[in-house]
Enzyme design. Structure first.
Site, PDB file in Angstrom:
ATOM      1  N   GLU A  21      -2.745   5.067  36.833  1.00 28.92           N
ATOM      2  CA  GLU A  21      -1.607   5.596  36.070  1.00 28.92           C
ATOM      3  C   GLU A  21      -0.717   4.455  35.605  1.00 28.92           C
ATOM      4  O   GLU A  21      -0.450   3.513  36.358  1.00 28.92           O
ATOM      5  CB  GLU A  21      -0.781   6.553  36.928  1.00 28.92           C
ATOM      6  CG  GLU A  21       0.444   7.106  36.187  1.00 28.92           C
ATOM      7  CD  GLU A  21       1.235   8.101  37.004  1.00 28.92           C
ATOM      8  OE1 GLU A  21       0.676   9.194  37.264  1.00 28.92           O
ATOM      9  OE2 GLU A  21       2.368   7.794  37.393  1.00 28.92           O
ATOM     10  N   LYS A  26       9.477  -0.810  28.708  1.00 30.41           N
ATOM     11  CA  LYS A  26      10.819  -0.750  28.141  1.00 30.41           C
ATOM     12  C   LYS A  26      11.019  -1.645  26.921  1.00 30.41           C
ATOM     13  O   LYS A  26      11.951  -1.443  26.154  1.00 30.41           O
ATOM     14  CB  LYS A  26      11.858  -1.138  29.205  1.00 30.41           C
ATOM     15  CG  LYS A  26      11.930  -0.184  30.389  1.00 30.41           C
ATOM     16  CD  LYS A  26      12.973  -0.644  31.387  1.00 30.41           C
ATOM     17  CE  LYS A  26      13.050   0.299  32.582  1.00 30.41           C
ATOM     18  NZ  LYS A  26      14.053  -0.153  33.576  1.00 30.41           N
ATOM     19  N   GLY A 115       8.278  18.659  34.834  1.00 31.06           N
ATOM     20  CA  GLY A 115       9.058  17.446  34.615  1.00 31.06           C
ATOM     21  C   GLY A 115      10.336  17.435  35.420  1.00 31.06           C
ATOM     22  O   GLY A 115      10.832  18.473  35.869  1.00 31.06           O
ATOM     23  N   ALA A 133       5.469  24.781  34.387  1.00 31.35           N
ATOM     24  CA  ALA A 133       4.221  24.129  33.987  1.00 31.35           C
ATOM     25  C   ALA A 133       3.152  25.167  33.629  1.00 31.35           C
ATOM     26  O   ALA A 133       2.363  24.952  32.702  1.00 31.35           O
ATOM     27  CB  ALA A 133       3.729  23.217  35.106  1.00 31.35           C
ATOM     28  N   ASP A 170       1.277  28.451  46.464  1.00 28.45           N
ATOM     29  CA  ASP A 170       1.145  29.636  45.604  1.00 28.45           C
ATOM     30  C   ASP A 170       1.359  29.253  44.148  1.00 28.45           C
ATOM     31  O   ASP A 170       0.630  29.697  43.248  1.00 28.45           O
ATOM     32  CB  ASP A 170       2.140  30.708  46.014  1.00 28.45           C
ATOM     33  CG  ASP A 170       1.815  31.335  47.372  1.00 28.45           C
ATOM     34  OD1 ASP A 170       0.653  31.232  47.805  1.00 28.45           O
ATOM     35  OD2 ASP A 170       2.729  31.922  47.988  1.00 28.45           O
ATOM     36  N   GLN A 186       1.381  14.140  44.502  1.00 24.85           N
ATOM     37  CA  GLN A 186       2.434  13.155  44.627  1.00 24.85           C
ATOM     38  C   GLN A 186       1.977  12.069  45.612  1.00 24.85           C
ATOM     39  O   GLN A 186       1.018  12.246  46.371  1.00 24.85           O
ATOM     40  CB  GLN A 186       3.708  13.811  45.172  1.00 24.85           C
ATOM     41  CG  GLN A 186       3.559  14.236  46.623  1.00 24.85           C
ATOM     42  CD  GLN A 186       4.780  14.861  47.256  1.00 24.85           C
ATOM     43  OE1 GLN A 186       4.636  15.722  48.096  1.00 24.85           O
ATOM     44  NE2 GLN A 186       5.976  14.476  46.887  1.00 24.85           N
TER      45      GLN A 186
END
Length: 299
Positions: A21, A26, A115, A133, A170, A186
């Site tokens: 990822e 910037k 998000g 989502a 769920d 995550q």
């Protein structure tokens, strides 16, 4: 290529793979450095790369957009790509434009996310946008059918706003039922908790491939900052090891690499999960070190 199909095949044959990822830089100098890094890391043969969502000005000014970076990776470096897409600050029209750019850029995979909220504000959907989502996933399926494969996020330790893991599982099932086909989690450092969470997902009917999100450790300060930001558990013995070497950057990287490699081995041996997704933070060395330790590099 369908990511979920390859993951399922790898699971059957116990074949290892990995993905990377990146985030949108910037400034122009960081952008060129990232292009060079992606080109170089493409030689490691990742299954795919993904790029976090930034509209190129909606949240902060950037020299390129997510879709431009995706297009470059796909067309210049011949990489399979996955584009993050969030509901935050996005109208339906803006989402459709992003999907069109991804389509034109050769991307066949979307990681659909609600998000994070805009800094300093509670989360709320944009007028004409989507609140969850699963609604974004349904929209993508309605507009593009099966053209895009859709990944979804999983939260073994809660997501900051919701700590009820049963409810989160769920919700995960709802996203998959809406059209998602694989899960990326995550970051985490508690492998026992992760494996228990995977078992609970399976018990509740989640059959899609689950990909662990691996965050390499580069500095003590960034390690502590991310742990606090994500509010995740760190095993006490590992935290003690890190604290002992926190003033020695080389030792921090060494201890971190040893721990992360051991964690990945446990995931493969006990969880029978053979794909690792590396949150590179636009770096190379730390992820590569873990991959080498795991013997996952191929010519």
């Amino acid at each position: 290529m369908k990511v979920s199909a390859v993951l399922q095949e790898n699971w059957k044959n116990e074949v290892t793979s990995f993905s990377f990822e990146y985030f949108v830089p910037k400034d122009a100098q960081a952008t060129q450095l990232l292009y060079d890094r992606i080109r170089h890391m493409s030689e490691l043969h990742p299954l795919f790369i993904d790029v976090t969502w930034n509209a190129g000005g909606a949240a902060r000014k950037t020299p390129i957009t997510t879709t431009e970076l995706i297009t470059k990776a796909s067309k210049s470096y011949n990489l399979e790509t996955c584009m993050h897409l969030t509901c935050t600050g996005m109208t339906e029209e803006a989402i459709d434009q992003a999907l069109l750019e991804a389509y034109n850029g050769g991307c066949r995979c979307i990681l659909a996310l609600r998000g994070d909220p805009i800094e300093g504000h509670d989360w709320e959907s944009s007028p004409g946008g989507f609140a969850y989502a699963k609604d974004l996933i349904k929209h993508i399926r309605k507009k593009y059918g099966d053209y895009f494969e859709i990944g979804v996020a999983g939260y073994p330790e809660g997501n900051g706003e919701q700590t009820d893991n049963e409810l989160l599982i769920d919700h995960l099932k709802e996203k998959l039922d809406a059209g998602g086909s694989f899960v990326i989690t995550q970051m985490f450092y508690d492998v026992d908790n992760f494996l228990k969470w995977v078992d609970r997902c399976r018990e509740k009917g989640v059959t899609a491939p689950i990909v662990p999100g691996i965050m390499p450790i580069t500095t003590y300060a960034s390690f502590v900052r991310r742990v606090k930001w994500c509010d995740i558990n760190v095993p006490a013995d590992f935290m003690h090891e890190m604290e002992l070497v926190k003033d020695d950057p080389a030792a921090v990287r060494q201890v971190g690499a040893e721990f992360m490699s051991s964690m990945c081995k446990t995931i493969m041996e006990k969880g029978h999960i053979y794909h690792m997704h590396f949150y590179t933070m636009n770096g190379e060395k730390s992820s590569r070190t873990i991959i080498e330790r795991l013997g996952m590099l191929r010519n």
